[in-house]
Write a protein that holds these residues in place. Structure first.
Motif, mmCIF file in Angstrom:
data_model
loop_
_atom_site.group_PDB
_atom_site.id
_atom_site.type_symbol
_atom_site.label_atom_id
_atom_site.label_comp_id
_atom_site.label_asym_id
_atom_site.label_seq_id
_atom_site.Cartn_x
_atom_site.Cartn_y
_atom_site.Cartn_z
ATOM 1 N N ALA A 1 0.832 -1.208 0.000
ATOM 2 C CA ALA A 1 0.000 0.000 0.000
ATOM 3 C C ALA A 1 0.865 1.255 0.000
ATOM 4 N N ILE A 2 1.975 1.226 0.748
ATOM 5 C CA ILE A 2 2.859 2.401 0.854
ATOM 6 C C ILE A 2 3.468 2.732 -0.500
ATOM 7 N N ILE A 3 4.006 1.702 -1.210
ATOM 8 C CA ILE A 3 4.632 2.018 -2.518
ATOM 9 C C ILE A 3 3.565 2.393 -3.547
ATOM 10 N N GLY A 4 2.357 1.846 -3.375
ATOM 11 C CA GLY A 4 1.248 2.243 -4.261
ATOM 12 C C GLY A 4 0.910 3.704 -4.073
ATOM 13 N N LEU A 5 0.826 4.129 -2.812
ATOM 14 C CA LEU A 5 0.554 5.543 -2.514
ATOM 15 C C LEU A 5 1.680 6.434 -3.018
ATOM 16 N N TYR A 6 2.923 5.945 -2.876
ATOM 17 C CA TYR A 6 4.081 6.710 -3.365
ATOM 18 C C TYR A 6 3.963 6.932 -4.872
ATOM 19 N N ASN A 7 3.625 5.871 -5.586
ATOM 20 C CA ASN A 7 3.516 5.979 -7.049
ATOM 21 C C ASN A 7 2.390 6.924 -7.436
ATOM 22 N N TYR A 8 1.270 6.847 -6.723
ATOM 23 C CA TYR A 8 0.117 7.718 -7.004
ATOM 24 C C TYR A 8 0.498 9.179 -6.755
ATOM 25 N N SER A 9 1.212 9.419 -5.660
ATOM 26 C CA SER A 9 1.679 10.791 -5.348
ATOM 27 C C SER A 9 2.624 11.284 -6.437
ATOM 28 N N HIS A 10 3.515 10.390 -6.913
ATOM 29 C CA HIS A 10 4.473 10.743 -7.971
ATOM 30 C C HIS A 10 3.732 11.137 -9.241
ATOM 31 N N GLU A 11 2.664 10.377 -9.564
ATOM 32 C CA GLU A 11 1.858 10.671 -10.758
ATOM 33 C C GLU A 11 1.202 12.035 -10.632
ATOM 34 N N MET A 12 0.633 12.313 -9.437
ATOM 35 C CA MET A 12 -0.056 13.596 -9.237
ATOM 36 C C MET A 12 0.926 14.758 -9.308
ATOM 37 N N THR A 13 2.134 14.546 -8.821
ATOM 38 C CA THR A 13 3.133 15.640 -8.773
ATOM 39 C C THR A 13 3.813 15.836 -10.128
ATOM 40 N N GLU B 1 10.997 3.594 -12.066
ATOM 41 C CA GLU B 1 11.512 2.439 -11.329
ATOM 42 C C GLU B 1 10.411 1.692 -10.572
ATOM 43 N N TYR B 2 9.178 2.190 -10.677
ATOM 44 C CA TYR B 2 8.083 1.615 -9.889
ATOM 45 C C TYR B 2 7.840 0.132 -10.182
ATOM 46 N N PRO B 3 7.818 -0.277 -11.459
ATOM 47 C CA PRO B 3 7.585 -1.712 -11.738
ATOM 48 C C PRO B 3 8.654 -2.605 -11.095
ATOM 49 N N ARG B 4 9.934 -2.145 -11.157
ATOM 50 C CA ARG B 4 11.017 -2.940 -10.545
ATOM 51 C C ARG B 4 10.863 -2.994 -9.025
ATOM 52 N N LEU B 5 10.481 -1.850 -8.462
ATOM 53 C CA LEU B 5 10.305 -1.782 -7.001
ATOM 54 C C LEU B 5 9.185 -2.724 -6.571
ATOM 55 N N GLY B 6 8.084 -2.687 -7.335
ATOM 56 C CA GLY B 6 6.959 -3.578 -7.030
ATOM 57 C C GLY B 6 7.357 -5.035 -7.146
ATOM 58 N N GLN B 7 8.132 -5.338 -8.175
ATOM 59 C CA GLN B 7 8.584 -6.716 -8.366
ATOM 60 C C GLN B 7 9.492 -7.161 -7.222
ATOM 61 N N MET B 8 10.348 -6.231 -6.773
ATOM 62 C CA MET B 8 11.250 -6.550 -5.663
ATOM 63 C C MET B 8 10.459 -6.862 -4.391
ATOM 64 N N ILE B 9 9.409 -6.071 -4.142
ATOM 65 C CA ILE B 9 8.578 -6.298 -2.951
ATOM 66 C C ILE B 9 7.949 -7.695 -3.014
ATOM 67 N N VAL B 10 7.501 -8.065 -4.199
ATOM 68 C CA VAL B 10 6.873 -9.390 -4.379
ATOM 69 C C VAL B 10 7.917 -10.493 -4.223
ATOM 70 N N ASP B 11 9.081 -10.305 -4.874
ATOM 71 C CA ASP B 11 10.127 -11.333 -4.841
ATOM 72 C C ASP B 11 10.645 -11.594 -3.430
ATOM 73 N N TYR B 12 10.703 -10.518 -2.644
ATOM 74 C CA TYR B 12 11.311 -10.642 -1.312
ATOM 75 C C TYR B 12 10.267 -10.799 -0.202
ATOM 76 N N GLU B 13 9.142 -11.437 -0.546
ATOM 77 C CA GLU B 13 8.146 -11.777 0.465
ATOM 78 C C GLU B 13 8.796 -12.659 1.536
ATOM 79 N N ASN B 14 9.588 -13.645 1.061
ATOM 80 C CA ASN B 14 10.409 -14.462 1.963
ATOM 81 C C ASN B 14 11.857 -14.109 1.656
ATOM 82 N N PRO B 15 12.402 -13.066 2.324
ATOM 83 C CA PRO B 15 13.685 -12.489 1.905
ATOM 84 C C PRO B 15 14.849 -13.481 1.919
ATOM 85 N N LEU B 16 14.971 -14.266 2.990
ATOM 86 C CA LEU B 16 16.131 -15.164 3.088
ATOM 87 C C LEU B 16 16.108 -16.245 2.001
ATOM 88 N N LYS B 17 14.908 -16.728 1.704
ATOM 89 C CA LYS B 17 14.789 -17.755 0.650
ATOM 90 C C LYS B 17 15.252 -17.195 -0.689
#
Length: 1028
Positions: A55-67, A74-90
């Motif tokens: 939700a935080i990165i979604g709000l960040y992206n929305y704010s970036h769009e408005m501004t 870099e938003y798609p990569r950031l979103g992908q990283m958040i998904v990939d690192y759900e289980n960070p150590l794995k």
């Protein structure tokens, strides 16, 4: 994202260059490499713990769009990283496969360092670790090691490297026994690791969850479970024993270094090792105390932790205090030994490229140029450039294709690591203290921190170390970072509030102990009061007369002082325990004169001083035992005894703490001389003033108490309703002196002013009565030689009894004031005899022609010293405030003259009163009319000073009127009217004796002395008859 990209790029570069890692050789490079990986891992784990991250990165992206009108690229990569690192150590285990070689090499280099640090307390004890006196012959030899920086390396950091590192390159655990042993040793030492501040990572569960899905890892899972059991059942006890050893080791080290600070030079390594070891154990305990199963909670509680922290602070203080000693030692060491050895090593290198040669030559030159004079001149040293050059050199010489390979020249690496440690001893002592002994982690464990503090105060043997907790608050600002300035205020405020709370609690605890000691001492001093000796005297008298009184077997009362008799030294009284506890706590309060927390200076002793002031104030007022409902109050002498006992105890505090107890006495006792203290609360001055006015003097007015001039005290009269107090016990000379001691000149002045206010209200009423009878009194003033006319006019007077009663009340108040003034004079003559004699001399030699204003100033000074004056300045001030704007000065003067006339012509009516009989035994009358003498003289002197009249002339007029009126009752035949005629005659003699303005010659001219002589004869004869 950027950080992740940079880390991945750097790790790939390191792999490509095939960098050689060995913590014992290229320490800085290996340590920073491992720190980088742990920081990266920690950030990823922390990121995965943010529940609303998507939700935080979604709000960040929305704010970036408005501004900016468009999404962040870099938003798609950031979103992908958040998904990939759900289980960070794995995810990171997969990511680190290419980096396994470099990482495992770096970790395996810990095989000599980590096991040596992770020994049991028994092994430390056998090796006599950190002991300076175990081998006296080598005491002056410098503490040396091939791995100097590794000796004080954080155990916590090493465990993080090993556990996270081997999770990321887990393949090595199956192939390398050394790696597996390191990993198992780390797993057995802790149940959880600190990620960041108070965020922890439960290692066993996480590792098991990661390995459970990997084929062929059953052995590793079993290892993890075994290590978990070992950690839960044995780690707590192991660490407890280590802390126990470190307490005694640090105590010995601190004691030796305080006696011989010069040893800080050769044994600096021991100091930083001791600090690091202790810091690791404290942080381990703090981390585990909140994160362990309750069934083994006892191993994770340490009531003696304050002692360990205290000795850490002692060592830190020695390093800060004797920094120049260490600088002198290591400047000489660097220039006289290190430079020479390094130069030889460089000369013996078979291959030395130009760049490396330049750097190492600069090292030698820098060290050779050092001398002791630079230290003496206070020159600021800075070897950061040299250390950075060595870091660069490690990087150049650790890659696989380097001309000069550090892997082949390990001696050079070890020597340079030693030199770097020596440079830090010259220019980075403060940074070294932060690195090895920073306890700012406590800032984030407030609850545990406060609990440890409370346990420390509750345990008497540990309270001497309680200052450790406020001192830890000085560490808090070191956990802030320049990249996050906004939290400085939050952490700073927390450090201030905790430090303030700790010091306040310590002062309160000391204050409570002091109060308990004072209570005990007051009880003991109370046993010495005269009232308690009556029984002893009675028993002695009965013994002499051989009378048997009391029941047989009645226990004999213990005499004061029996508490000091002891059969053996093992007998410990409550007072002994209190003194022991107080001395322990006071040691702590006195330990640091002041401490600086976030640019605020705290002074522990001031906390104690302020608490003592508040408690002393409350205790003094409490010891008066004033009960408004029953109007009971402690005798001044008993209160004085208790206050002196209290003060004796407080004075003894100076033996424990360097505080100015005299300042406490001055602040408190001076406030008690005012009617309200600085908090607006009533003081003993207001309580005693109120009691004497509202209770004692009111009962005098009601006829239950009389003033006995012979005894100089007020005494209870036998009445139907017995009073709850004995007036004599509150108004005799000893009690009034005690009152003067307690209230002092200021308090007695307030008492006088209050008495005068009551007199002024009585005079105001008298003036009203005069105004009512003004015509009659005017005629009587001029007709005193016409008996018939006087008799007729007297019958027209109203409120005669009221005038006499009010004048008697004034006389009683003035008599009480004279007792108070006399007591004050006695007290001041004892304390300041020379000053009092000077004031007395000044008063006695005022020329008669002196201006009245000047004379009144002298009288005011004399009155403040308790000296009697012809004209009472306090009475003058009180009566001056009555001047009315509606009445002219002439009219006021006339009323004053007529008041004296009214009193003079009313005196004969006293003869008819049964209570007017004069008693030679008390030198007065039971209805207090003898006090009229003082009232008449003082009121006349004050009134005619205010109205600028002649006091002497007015008193002569009064004497003429009074003697004329009294001579008339000599001719009366009615026995009822003249029953106490002789006793009333004596009033004239008393008035003249009391007055500084009238003489016996003057009285003789108005009233035959033979009548006075006969009157004295008659009253003495009557007294003998009645007593017979």
């Amino acid at each position: 994202m950027e950080f992740k990209d940079h880390v991945c790029e750097l790790l790939n570069t390191i792999d490509v260059c095939q960098v050689f890692f060995d913590i014992t050789v290229n320490f800085d490079l290996t340590k920073n490499y491992l720190d980088l990986i742990i920081t990266y891992t920690t950030i990823m784990i922390m990121l995965s713990r943010i529940e609303e991250r998507k939700a935080i990165i979604g709000l960040y992206n929305y704010s970036h769009e408005m501004t900016h009108g468009a999404s962040d690229r870099e938003y798609p990569r950031l979103g992908q990283m958040i998904v990939d690192y759900e289980n960070p150590l794995k995810k990171m285990m997969e990511e680190f496969v290419p980096h396994s070689k470099s990482l495992s090499d770096a970790l395996i280099s810990l095989q000599m360092v980590y096991p040596r640090r992770n020994l049991s307390a028994e092994q430390w004890r056998n090796a006599q670790l950190l002991s300076l006196i175990s081998a006296p012959s080598t005491m002056l030899n410098p503490a040396q090691s091939d791995t100097m920086p590794c000796e004080y390396l954080s155990l916590d950091a090493m465990e993080k490297w090993i556990i996270f590192g081997f999770i990321l390159c887990h393949g090595i655990l199956n192939t390398d026994a050394t790696a597996l042993n390191l990993w198992k040793l780390a797993l057995q030492s802790s149940s959880c690791l600190s990620l960041y501040r108070d965020e922890v990572f439960h290692i066993h569960k996480a590792a098991e969850d990661l390995f459970v899905n990997i084929r062929g890892y059953n052995k590793r899972i079993n290892d993890i479970r075994e290590c978990k059991e070992a950690a839960i059942s044995h780690a707590g006890a192991t660490h407890r024993e280590r802390r126990k050893f470190l307490r005694s080791a640090l105590k010995e080290l601190a004691t030796v270094l305080s006696d011989q600070p010069g040893l800080l030079g050769p044994k600096a390594l021991f100091v930083f090792m001791a600090l690091s070891f202790a810091r690791d154990e404290i942080i381990w305990l703090l981390r585990h105390a909140d994160n362990i199963p309750k069934k083994v909670a006892d191993d994770f509680m340490d009531k003696h932790i304050a002692e360990l922290i205290f000795y850490m602070e002692e060592l830190r203080a020695h390093v800060r205090k004797y920094g120049p000693v260490m600088q002198r030692y290591y400047v000489q060491y660097l220039s006289g030994f290190d430079a020479v050895v390094l130069n030889e090593l460089v000369q013996n290198l078979s291959v030395c490229p130009e760049d490396e040669s330049i750097i190492m030559s600069s090292f030698v030159n820098t060290m050779t140029s050092l001398n002791v004079k630079q230290v003496e001149d206070g020159e600021v040293f800075d070897f950061r450039g040299m250390r950075l050059d060595w870091f660069r050199l490690q990087a150049y010489t650790s890659v696989s294709k380097a001309s000069l390979s550090l892997a082949d020249h390990r001696e050079l690496g070890k020597m340079m690591n030693t030199i770097i440690f020596h440079t830090k001893m010259v220019d980075s002592l403060v940074e070294m203290l932060v690195e090895t002994s920073d306890l700012s982690i406590f800032c984030f464990y407030s609850r545990a921190f406060e609990k440890m503090f409370q346990q420390c105060l509750e345990l008497p043997s540990q309270s001497r170390y309680s200052i450790s907790f406020p001192l830890i608050c000085t560490h808090f600002m070191s956990c802030t970072h320049e990249l996050c300035p906004e939290e400085r205020h939050h952490i700073g405020d927390r450090s201030l509030s905790l430090c303030n709370m700790f010091l306040d609690e310590m002062a309160k605890q000391a204050r409570n102990l002091i109060t308990d000691i004072c209570t005990e001492q007051c009880t003991l001093s109370d046993q010495l009061l005269p009232k308690h000796c009556a029984k002893t005297i009675s028993q002695a008298v009965n013994k002499k007369s051989k009378k048997q009184t009391g029941k047989k077997g009645e226990p004999e009362r213990e005499k004061p002082g029996v508490e000091s008799m002891r059969k053996n030294r093992l007998v410990v009284t409550n007072l002994d325990k209190l003194h022991t506890a107080l001395s322990e706590l006071c040691f702590s309060i006195n330990y640091a004169p002041n401490m600086v927390v976030w640019e605020h200076t705290f002074t522990p002793r001031e906390y104690l001083t302020s608490h003592l002031e508040i408690r002393f104030t409350k205790s003094i007022v409490g010891m008066t035992m004033y009960n408004q409902a029953t109007q009971e109050i402690a005798k001044p002498s008993e209160l004085l005894t208790s206050v002196r006992a209290y003060m004796t105890v407080l004075q003894s505090i100076e033996n424990y703490v360097q505080i100015d107890i005299t300042r406490v006495f001055n602040n408190v006792l001076l406030q008690q001389t005012q009617h309200l203290d600085s908090h607006g609360e009533p003081t003993i001055t207001s309580l005693y003033t109120n009691w004497y006015l509202e209770t004692l003097l009111r009962q005098v007015s009601n006829g239950h108490i009389a003033y006995f001039p012979a005894m100089k005290a007020f005494v209870n009269l036998p009445t139907e309703n017995e009073l709850t107090f004995n007036a004599e016990e509150y108004s005799d000379i000893s009690e009034m002196r005690a009152l003067s001691e307690l209230l002092g000149p200021y308090g007695m002045k307030f008492l006088s002013e209050s008495l005068m206010w009551h007199i002024s209200s009585q005079v105001a009423e008298l003036k009203k009565l005069v105004v009512e009878n003004v015509e009659v009194l005017t005629q009587m003033r001029t007709s005193f030689d016409k008996p018939e006319q006087m008799q007729a006019l007297f019958k027209r007077l109203s409120s005669v009894d009221s005038v006499l009663k009010r004048m008697t009340i004034i006389g009683v108040i003035l008599s009480f004031r004279s007792l108070a003034q006399e007591a004050l004079r006695d007290v001041l003559s004892y304390h300041i005899p020379f000053l009092v004699s000077s004031v007395e001399d000044f008063k006695d030699h005022i020329p008669r022609e002196t201006d009245m204003k000047v004379a009144m100033n002298v009288y005011e000074l004399s009155s403040a010293a308790g000296l009697p004056c012809e004209i009472d300045p306090a009475l003058v001030v009180a009566l001056s405030s009555q001047k009315s704007e509606t009445i002219s000065p002439e009219e006021e003067y006339k009323i004053a003259c007529l008041l004296m006339v009214f009193v003079a012509v009313s005196l004969p009516t006293l003869a008819s009163n049964v209570m007017s009989q004069y008693s030679p035994a008390i030198e007065g009358h039971c209805n207090n009319i003898h006090c009229l003498a003082k009232a008449i003289n003082q009121i006349a002197a004050a009134l005619f000073t205010i109205h600028k009249g002649s006091i002497e002339d007015r008193l002569k007029e009064f004497l003429a009127l009074a003697s004329s009126s009294l001579l008339k009752i000599g001719q009366e035949t009615d026995k009822t009217t003249t029953r106490n005629r002789e006793s009333v005659y004596l009033l004239l003699d008393m008035i003249v004796q009391e007055s500084p303005f009238l003489t016996m010659d003057l009285l003789e001219s108005c009233f035959p002395y033979v009548l006075l002589r006969n009157a004295y004869h008659a009253v003495y004869k009557q007294s003998v008859t009645s007593s017979a």
